[in-house]
Design an enzyme around this catalytic site. Structure first.
Site, PDB file in Angstrom:
ATOM      1  CG  HIS A 138     -13.224 -58.057  31.554  1.00 64.60           C
ATOM      2  ND1 HIS A 138     -12.209 -57.270  31.064  1.00 64.60           N
ATOM      3  CD2 HIS A 138     -13.380 -57.684  32.858  1.00 64.60           C
ATOM      4  CE1 HIS A 138     -11.774 -56.468  32.011  1.00 64.60           C
ATOM      5  NE2 HIS A 138     -12.473 -56.703  33.116  1.00 64.60           N
ATOM      6  CD  GLU A 139     -15.919 -59.091  35.465  1.00 62.43           C
ATOM      7  OE1 GLU A 139     -15.167 -59.342  36.434  1.00 62.43           O
ATOM      8  OE2 GLU A 139     -16.063 -57.943  35.008  1.00 62.43           O
ATOM      9  CG  HIS A 142     -10.658 -59.759  36.358  1.00 62.39           C
ATOM     10  ND1 HIS A 142      -9.476 -59.050  36.309  1.00 62.39           N
ATOM     11  CD2 HIS A 142     -11.626 -58.899  35.944  1.00 62.39           C
ATOM     12  CE1 HIS A 142      -9.715 -57.823  35.886  1.00 62.39           C
ATOM     13  NE2 HIS A 142     -11.017 -57.710  35.643  1.00 62.39           N
ATOM     14  CD  GLU A 208     -10.453 -53.980  35.150  1.00 66.80           C
ATOM     15  OE1 GLU A 208     -11.152 -54.329  34.188  1.00 66.80           O
ATOM     16  OE2 GLU A 208     -10.583 -54.458  36.300  1.00 66.80           O
TER      17      GLU A 208
END
Length: 290
Positions: A138-139, A142, A208
């Site tokens: 997930h990071e 980003h 997100e």
């Protein structure tokens, strides 16, 4: 891995940057009136901007009490980041850890070549291997989407405006001639802070969802991230309030926000965890039928 560009995110990032640039010009005018010098305002804000751009990762890690860790210190964490970075076609970011009971993670840095992924010791104790990899993916999503830089710039402007709002009255002194421009500067700074605050939250909620989808593409296991979100959300209520307050300023960057009370929910930087989990489960079903 075939990475699908989210043009909805790109469009929102472009609009946010345009509006932030307009706010930046307004803020320069406010600071110029505040100190009585346009040149001083340009030098001050320009200097702050350069420091924020080139040292945002270091400043963020310092504010969180985080430190870079070596492969010898955290071999499994490094191995996961290395493998997931290759899968996402990204340079391996710097890996950092912060000693905190708050189970969370965030990414920072000005571009893909200068990124940092940081996890707390709390999240490493809370999640199993697959769940932690879902969070790391997930990071990395980003970083892949380049939305970290936009959020950093937006947060920086918001912080500067808030400083003027909070401490500007100290510069009014006892001279009544100085009172009017000072209070005008404070009121305009308040408006700048509110608008940048709302821009951060509007962009953050959408990004997100995009990062959740990106994590599913990187790992191929949406259920792992869904399980991680449930565990993190459940553990948040068990963390002492003092710990949560210490890290609340990083809300926009965390994978799960620190929310307490009605105002916290209204001003949340993230969409509801339940909706994120529901979308991840939909992705899981799509992968199973593909």
């Amino acid at each position: 891995m075939e990475w699908k560009t989210d043009w909805g995110l790109r469009g929102r990032m472009a609009l946010t940057m345009f509006l932030l640039f307009a706010l930046y010009l307004v803020f320069i005018g406010v600071i110029a009136a505040y100190f009585g010098s346009m040149l001083f305002a340009l030098i001050m804000l320009g200097g702050f901007s350069l420091v924020q751009y080139f040292f945002s990762d270091r400043l963020t890690l310092w504010s969180m009490g985080a430190k870079e860790v070596s492969e010898e210190e955290y071999p499994e964490l490094h191995d996961a980041v290395t493998r997931l970075s290759r899968q996402a076609d990204l340079p391996k970011p710097t890996v950092a850890v912060t000693d905190s009971r708050v189970p969370n993670a965030f990414a920072t840095g000005r571009n893909q070549s200068n990124a940092v992924v940081c996890v707390t010791t709390g999240i490493m104790r809370t999640l199993d291997r697959e769940e932690l990899e879902g969070v790391l993916a997930h990071e990395l999503a980003h970083v892949k989407n380049r939305d970290v830089m936009v959020m950093t710039i937006a947060s920086f402007l918001s912080t500067l405006a808030f400083i003027v709002v909070r401490w500007g009255w100290l510069f009014g002194g006892g001279d009544s001639r100085n009172q009017a421009p000072v209070w005008v500067a404070i009121l305009v700074s308040l408006l700048v802070w509110i608008i940048s605050f709302l821009l951060i939250r509007a962009l953050s909620r959408y990004r997100e969802y995009t990062a959740d989808r990106g994590a599913a593409m990187i790992t191929g296991k949406p259920s792992a991230l869904a399980s991680a979100l449930m565990k993190i959300s459940g553990q948040m209520d068990k963390v002492p309030k003092e710990d949560l307050r210490e890290q609340a300023e990083m809300n926009a960057f965390f994978i799960i926000p620190i929310n307490r009370g009605f105002i916290g929910r209204i001003a949340s930087t993230h969409p509801p965890t339940e909706k994120r989990i529901e979308r991840l489960r939909d992705l899981e079903r799509e992968l199973e039928t593909a």
